[in-house]
Design a protein around this motif. Structure first.
Motif, PDB file in Angstrom:
ATOM      1  N   ASP A 112       0.825  -1.200   0.000  1.00 56.68           N
ATOM      2  CA  ASP A 112       0.000   0.000   0.000  1.00 56.68           C
ATOM      3  C   ASP A 112       0.859   1.250   0.000  1.00 56.68           C
ATOM      4  O   ASP A 112       1.990   1.238   0.464  1.00 56.68           O
ATOM      5  CB  ASP A 112      -1.019  -0.011   1.160  1.00 56.68           C
ATOM      6  CG  ASP A 112      -0.423   0.232   2.513  1.00 56.68           C
ATOM      7  OD1 ASP A 112      -0.854   1.164   3.187  1.00 56.68           O
ATOM      8  OD2 ASP A 112       0.482  -0.515   2.919  1.00 56.68           O
ATOM      9  N   ASN A 113       0.304   2.295  -0.621  1.00 60.34           N
ATOM     10  CA  ASN A 113       1.003   3.580  -0.727  1.00 60.34           C
ATOM     11  C   ASN A 113       2.413   3.401  -1.268  1.00 60.34           C
ATOM     12  O   ASN A 113       3.373   3.958  -0.739  1.00 60.34           O
ATOM     13  CB  ASN A 113       1.009   4.293   0.624  1.00 60.34           C
ATOM     14  CG  ASN A 113      -0.369   4.745   1.022  1.00 60.34           C
ATOM     15  OD1 ASN A 113      -0.927   5.659   0.431  1.00 60.34           O
ATOM     16  ND2 ASN A 113      -0.957   4.079   2.009  1.00 60.34           N
ATOM     17  N   ARG A 134      -3.273  -1.600  -2.533  1.00 62.03           N
ATOM     18  CA  ARG A 134      -4.180  -0.461  -2.395  1.00 62.03           C
ATOM     19  C   ARG A 134      -3.387   0.841  -2.343  1.00 62.03           C
ATOM     20  O   ARG A 134      -2.245   0.872  -1.899  1.00 62.03           O
ATOM     21  CB  ARG A 134      -5.072  -0.612  -1.173  1.00 62.03           C
ATOM     22  CG  ARG A 134      -4.327  -0.691   0.129  1.00 62.03           C
ATOM     23  CD  ARG A 134      -5.270  -0.831   1.328  1.00 62.03           C
ATOM     24  NE  ARG A 134      -4.504  -1.149   2.499  1.00 62.03           N
ATOM     25  CZ  ARG A 134      -4.588  -2.283   3.168  1.00 62.03           C
ATOM     26  NH1 ARG A 134      -5.437  -3.207   2.817  1.00 62.03           N
ATOM     27  NH2 ARG A 134      -3.831  -2.483   4.218  1.00 62.03           N
ATOM     28  N   ASP A 135      -4.043   1.905  -2.823  1.00 55.75           N
ATOM     29  CA  ASP A 135      -3.479   3.256  -2.778  1.00 55.75           C
ATOM     30  C   ASP A 135      -2.054   3.317  -3.309  1.00 55.75           C
ATOM     31  O   ASP A 135      -1.199   4.009  -2.748  1.00 55.75           O
ATOM     32  CB  ASP A 135      -3.543   3.810  -1.345  1.00 55.75           C
ATOM     33  CG  ASP A 135      -4.956   3.890  -0.821  1.00 55.75           C
ATOM     34  OD1 ASP A 135      -5.854   4.238  -1.605  1.00 55.75           O
ATOM     35  OD2 ASP A 135      -5.177   3.598   0.371  1.00 55.75           O
TER      36      ASP A 135
END
Length: 166
Positions: A112-113, A134-135
């Motif tokens: 993520d990120n 995600r993200d």
């Protein structure tokens, strides 16, 4: 690596000169603000071991090729690594292999990120694994009008099968 190991920011980047294997029962933790430079044919293999890359919004972790290297490194490969592996607030770049910039075989991983950049072969390859992304940002592999560098191996995510409970 056979015991828990922590990479922390130290004012300079760490240099990885070969294939590093993390054995089952060992955990590698990479702290915010840390950079790892990989030489050609170097990479990180989680052979049952655990990886926790936990950067922060303004102190990301960077895994990239050594500055003088024109080619690529072998990326991060997870084999039978069913712990809670995590790559968060990181930049992964300049790794190109058929196994993926990040490759999973019967493993678990949350990304993520994170930015995946400068790789013209598979970015993420997952086989019989549990993967959450995600993200995160997958940059363009090629400039507008530029043809793919490979025949059907230039994909952001390639996968088949899901790990039981994944």
């Amino acid at each position: 690596i056979v015991e828990d190991t922590v990479f922390a920011p130290c004012g300079a980047a760490y240099r990885v000169t070969g294939q590093v294997t993390v054995a089952a029962g060992a955990k590698v933790t990479v702290l915010p603000g840390t950079t790892l430079f990989f030489e050609a044919d170097a990479g990180l293999v989680l052979d049952g071991g655990t990886l926790d890359i936990s950067g922060e919004e303004y102190a990301s972790v960077r895994l990239t090729r050594a500055p003088e290297l024109q080619g690529s490194w072998n990326g991060i490969q997870f084999n039978n690594s069913t712990s809670d592996n995590r790559i968060s607030h990181a930049v992964l770049e300049h790794a190109s292999t058929e196994a993926g910039l990040v490759g999973l075989q019967s493993s678990r991983l949350t990304i993520d990120n994170t930015t995946l950049d400068h790789a013209d072969l598979f970015r993420v390859v997952t086989v019989d694994s549990s993967l959450v992304i995600r993200d995160s940002v997958f940059t363009d592999m090629f400039a507008p009008g530029e043809p793919p560098a490979s025949d059907n191996a230039s994909e952001h995510i390639k996968g088949s099968g899901i790990l039981a409970g994944g």
